[in-house]
Scaffold this motif. Sequence first.
Motif, mmCIF file in Angstrom:
data_model
loop_
_atom_site.group_PDB
_atom_site.id
_atom_site.type_symbol
_atom_site.label_atom_id
_atom_site.label_comp_id
_atom_site.label_asym_id
_atom_site.label_seq_id
_atom_site.Cartn_x
_atom_site.Cartn_y
_atom_site.Cartn_z
ATOM 1 N N MET A 173 0.824 -1.292 0.014
ATOM 2 C CA MET A 173 0.022 0.024 -0.257
ATOM 3 C C MET A 173 0.817 1.248 -0.074
ATOM 4 S SD MET A 173 -3.107 -0.679 -0.266
ATOM 5 C CE MET A 173 -4.445 -1.110 0.385
ATOM 6 N N PRO A 175 1.479 5.030 0.576
ATOM 7 C CA PRO A 175 0.815 6.178 1.348
ATOM 8 C C PRO A 175 0.427 7.223 0.674
ATOM 9 C CG PRO A 175 3.158 6.108 1.767
ATOM 10 C CD PRO A 175 2.975 4.921 1.019
ATOM 11 N N HIS A 176 -0.460 7.953 0.686
ATOM 12 C CA HIS A 176 -1.038 9.232 -0.069
ATOM 13 C C HIS A 176 -0.211 10.282 0.051
ATOM 14 C CE1 HIS A 176 -3.613 9.135 3.282
ATOM 15 N NE2 HIS A 176 -3.491 10.441 3.319
ATOM 16 N N ILE A 177 0.728 10.521 0.925
ATOM 17 C CA ILE A 177 1.393 11.750 1.141
ATOM 18 C C ILE A 177 3.034 10.953 1.596
ATOM 19 C CG2 ILE A 177 0.039 13.642 1.444
ATOM 20 C CD1 ILE A 177 0.725 13.579 4.463
ATOM 21 N N TYR A 178 3.923 11.366 1.204
ATOM 22 C CA TYR A 178 5.331 10.846 1.754
ATOM 23 C C TYR A 178 6.061 11.646 2.419
ATOM 24 C CZ TYR A 178 8.988 7.442 1.798
ATOM 25 O OH TYR A 178 9.915 6.675 2.198
ATOM 26 N N GLN A 179 6.440 11.457 3.624
ATOM 27 C CA GLN A 179 6.998 12.261 4.713
ATOM 28 C C GLN A 179 8.606 11.439 4.611
ATOM 29 O OE1 GLN A 179 5.179 13.877 8.177
ATOM 30 N NE2 GLN A 179 3.760 12.223 7.880
ATOM 31 N N ASP A 180 9.271 12.178 5.377
ATOM 32 C CA ASP A 180 10.711 11.688 5.739
ATOM 33 C C ASP A 180 10.595 10.275 6.158
ATOM 34 O OD1 ASP A 180 12.114 13.591 4.576
ATOM 35 O OD2 ASP A 180 12.617 14.839 6.240
ATOM 36 N N GLN A 183 10.712 10.717 10.139
ATOM 37 C CA GLN A 183 9.359 11.136 10.546
ATOM 38 C C GLN A 183 8.585 10.194 10.699
ATOM 39 O OE1 GLN A 183 8.496 13.780 12.068
ATOM 40 N NE2 GLN A 183 10.148 15.006 11.786
ATOM 41 N N LEU A 187 6.692 8.501 13.823
ATOM 42 C CA LEU A 187 4.927 8.314 13.822
ATOM 43 C C LEU A 187 4.567 6.974 14.387
ATOM 44 C CD1 LEU A 187 3.511 10.769 11.275
ATOM 45 C CD2 LEU A 187 3.414 10.853 13.797
ATOM 46 N N ILE A 515 -11.057 0.279 -2.898
ATOM 47 C CA ILE A 515 -10.302 0.631 -3.836
ATOM 48 C C ILE A 515 -11.191 0.954 -5.088
ATOM 49 C CG2 ILE A 515 -8.499 -0.295 -5.434
ATOM 50 C CD1 ILE A 515 -7.384 -1.904 -3.415
ATOM 51 N N ALA A 518 -12.097 4.616 -4.775
ATOM 52 C CA ALA A 518 -11.033 5.449 -4.869
ATOM 53 C C ALA A 518 -10.829 5.476 -6.511
ATOM 54 C CB ALA A 518 -9.827 4.847 -4.500
ATOM 55 N N ALA B 274 -10.996 8.152 -0.089
ATOM 56 C CA ALA B 274 -11.706 6.889 -0.628
ATOM 57 C C ALA B 274 -11.060 5.598 0.095
ATOM 58 C CB ALA B 274 -11.430 6.575 -2.089
ATOM 59 N N MET B 275 -9.999 5.678 0.702
ATOM 60 C CA MET B 275 -9.499 4.431 1.153
ATOM 61 C C MET B 275 -9.821 4.692 2.859
ATOM 62 S SD MET B 275 -8.348 2.799 -1.172
ATOM 63 C CE MET B 275 -7.268 1.389 -0.194
#
Lengths: 560, 472
Positions: A173, A175-180, A183, A187, A515, A518, B274-275
């Motif tokens: 999967m 992730p929809h945003i990618y941090q360092d 970090q 988390l 999915i 989405a 959506a997810m």
Amino acid sequence: MEPKSEIFSQRLIVAVLWNICLQTLLAVVLVLVIQVDLLHPWTWVTSTIQDILGWKMVLNIILLALVSFFQAYVYGNYYMMPLPKYFTRFSMFINMFSVQNIIFSILYALSGYFTMSLYSSLAKSTFNVLKKQCEHYEGQCLVEQSLFLQFGGMWMGLYYFLNVHIFGTAILMFPHIYQDKFQQIKLAISNIFSIGFKSSIAPVLYFSIFYFLWGSKPRNVVSDVYSLYLEDPPLDNLLNLISSGIWIGLWFYTSLFFVSIYTMRTIFNIVLTEPMKFPIESDSSLTLYNALAQRSQFNGYLGAQDLRIMAMTDPLRRQLIFTLSQPGGHPRNWNNLLDNCLSLLKCFIKELDNINGDGKTTENEIKNNILNVTPYVRMYSSNLRNMAQSPELLELKDHNKNKIEDTFTDVAKEEFYVFLNKICQKPGINYFFGELADTRLKYLLMQAQPVMWTCEGLAFIAAASLKEDNYGIVQTDLPIILSTLVNLKQSIDKLTKPGLIHRKHILNDIVAIKIKTALISAVKRSIYKIVITFSKYIHEIPLDTDLQIAIQSFLLCKEA
Amino acid sequence: MSAFHGFPDLPPPEEIAFCKIDEVYCCGNANYGNITTFTNTTQKHPVINVTKDIHHHRTTDENLSMYIDVEDNLLKKITSVWYKQGFLEALSVAADPSVNREVPLLAVAASYVLKVANVFTAFRYFLQPHLKDIGPKIVSNYSRIRNWGNVPVKCLSWHPHTTKIAVATADDNVRVYCSEAQFVSTLKCKAQGHVSSLCWRPFSASEIAVGCERGVIVWTVDPNSMFTKPSSSNAVVLNRSGHSPVTDVSWSPNGDLLISCSGADTSMLVWDVAMEVAIPLRRVAGGGIIFARWSLDASKVFAATSSLIFRVWDTTRWTPERWCARGCRVVAACWGPGDLLLFTAKGEPMVYALTNTGLLSGAKTSKAVPVLDVTKVELPSGDTVGGPILDMCWDPTGRYLAILFEESPLIAIFCTTHLMMQLRITPCCFVNGIGNELPSTMAFQQNFPAGACLTVAWSTGRVQHFPIVYNM
């Protein structure tokens, strides 16, 4: 196995290194916490340092490194191969006992065993060895607690393997945003601890029950092999088990095992899903369109993700797409990119249509039939005799077009398939050999992530072209982009048409349902993006009438 | 010189401002006047008037007195309080000697347990002081809406692409008004209480995110459907423990991500709707995140905390740039074209701009400069305007800036021009209410072809469209 991609292997190695660092940290923290001695801080620190620099720690790290290499190998195997296609219960069942799975389960059991015994030795527990000097007899006695722990370790390894790889769906999967990375790990870490300690309760319970029922057998075998006596009260008695308190130890070490294995999984996920920046044109390294071309593989995922990121946030690379090649003046970058994107989308549409048409090409057949029928009607309604349209001729034509070979083997084969199908529909047999209702769709949806990214990427490039594309390279291809997107949308819509939902389209899997949502959302947003951006000029784009009708609802913002 | 020098005179007491057309400020009688005599641009805009009688009933503290008290037995009382308000409230009911007369032993035991629990909560509040206020109190503390708990219109939001506006009313229903359809869809479900913010999803005709006490509710309202009350199966509730009450929701301008903030949570959540997955964004220091604003090109996100600190996140790598306000927390902020950010601090009559000053030299240094001083003044007509700023809106083209003040019944609209990296702010006009009306909240329409259209919700429930026409 197919050739592994270079990027993937590099990332695996990075992940393993990260992993070793974190596991070492975990072990150090464990040693520090176990030896807590607030009254004598100096001895606490010195003994900790001694332990950390001792041979046990080194052995521990080496073993953990081995385990994480093994994990990397497992991940490599599961993520590099396209998802297996198993559509019947029987094939799923058979697949569970594949050689790979058997090897993996043994390896997992071993890694559980080693990790547990390592942590228990680091924690200086007394239950590391199987033998001890008997107190009442001459000779050696069995320490059943350590047997319990060691078996517990294997059990946990197997439990994890079953839970994640057999019953779970192992898809990566993104992730929809990618941090360092740092970090993300920060988390994740508190979460991992709480989940690790919580989720280890159930397997400990299962194992206690298992040991209660079957524990006497391994104990007898072990004491026979080592010719040990049994001195303490046996642990397969519930009261003895509870009063011995070993279950607390087992829970603690299992939690540590889960924490360590979840850490590994998190690290692999974080490192593998990092977005990659592909060059638009390059002679030496992998370009964006080449990455896109490797569809179901890992590179294809990274390529599609990069396409979307590039289209949304990277004007410099977008500019390269909007340039013409020198010499020649062809929009080579764009054409390559578009070809790959469209073929990816078209492939997906085709697969969807296959599912919509129940896996047969029924639609074409129906169309052919209609085509064949209409001339007859016209024939008889007209009064004129027309040799060119005589029914016989049509039949002849039809015969020439679709040659049917009536050889004996073909007929036999066909009969055999019909027979097989009939058998498969018998109630009991259908349960095992019949195709499961939603698996085909689920399988397709699980691979839909690059499709979503590609749609969004194409839409954003097209939208950016309004201002950035000086030669109008992208705009000439707008009709084909739009029509592909609209086709995709219509194919997905067919899956959810109210009242017509086929049994095969009802999804039971929550992930697959999400999915699907989405996917629908991404495709609609892409169409909206293009249509709204070009709304002022939409009539100047040469579109088919069907397409114009289809995008009308988008123009009016009436498409839900 | 005051910033209000050069504004056109306020209309006489019986008149209100209707619109501004090509620099002409049009006013008319409040009761008989009609905006259509001046312009046709808002003719098809939905007419919204939220009066008390269209509200649904709701058990708030005010109308709770309507119900007659029923004497339940003690156990029933305690369990119902436990179910509704939680364990601690149930304990305090059990410990209360005026309620619990039957079992004094239980009362004593409960009071001791309560004492122990209070020690723990006191310790927790010592560690996390921002959690002290609960639920709606947090929202009303940090809300940019005047008198949030007690106004007919709690918040409003324009659709980014069509003439469609969503209005959250005092009964926590969300009404969707549309230019074509005559009917009004009312969105309501059980989880939707204490609505704090609304946001339409860009590049979608149907999805709207509602921030409320329980979390974020994302509704899908089919624009072709004739149902006036869509069922709650059209809603997805997104929540996460510790992330409540939600004080602000905002979609990315690309329509792919949703950010939700809660005044009681130190991390803001970035949702893949959506997810139904959220990724928390958190950095040390700053307290709860009050609100977030996306820049117009989605490259940056402004996040205001409940303390002096605010952050500007870069959305490609998701790394923040930390800023510290001078006097008080940031109360309102808006992005304009060219990544220009305006913000104001609480209780301060000053608008600051955050600009990239080093763009020409290549260095990425930015600084905050005061651009507008709106110190309170008395107008010749006797009204006061200016003072601490409550809310601020910038129209999507970046030409008009509307400011709502804490202590003034007027809305001031300024013209803004951005030329050669310089922001020039010049007076435009005032918007006033009928009689003693106070503006509660406002929003610019996102796609007004003829210019800019400011929609103002007044404290009486009247919603006014104020067009500024210059493109005809």
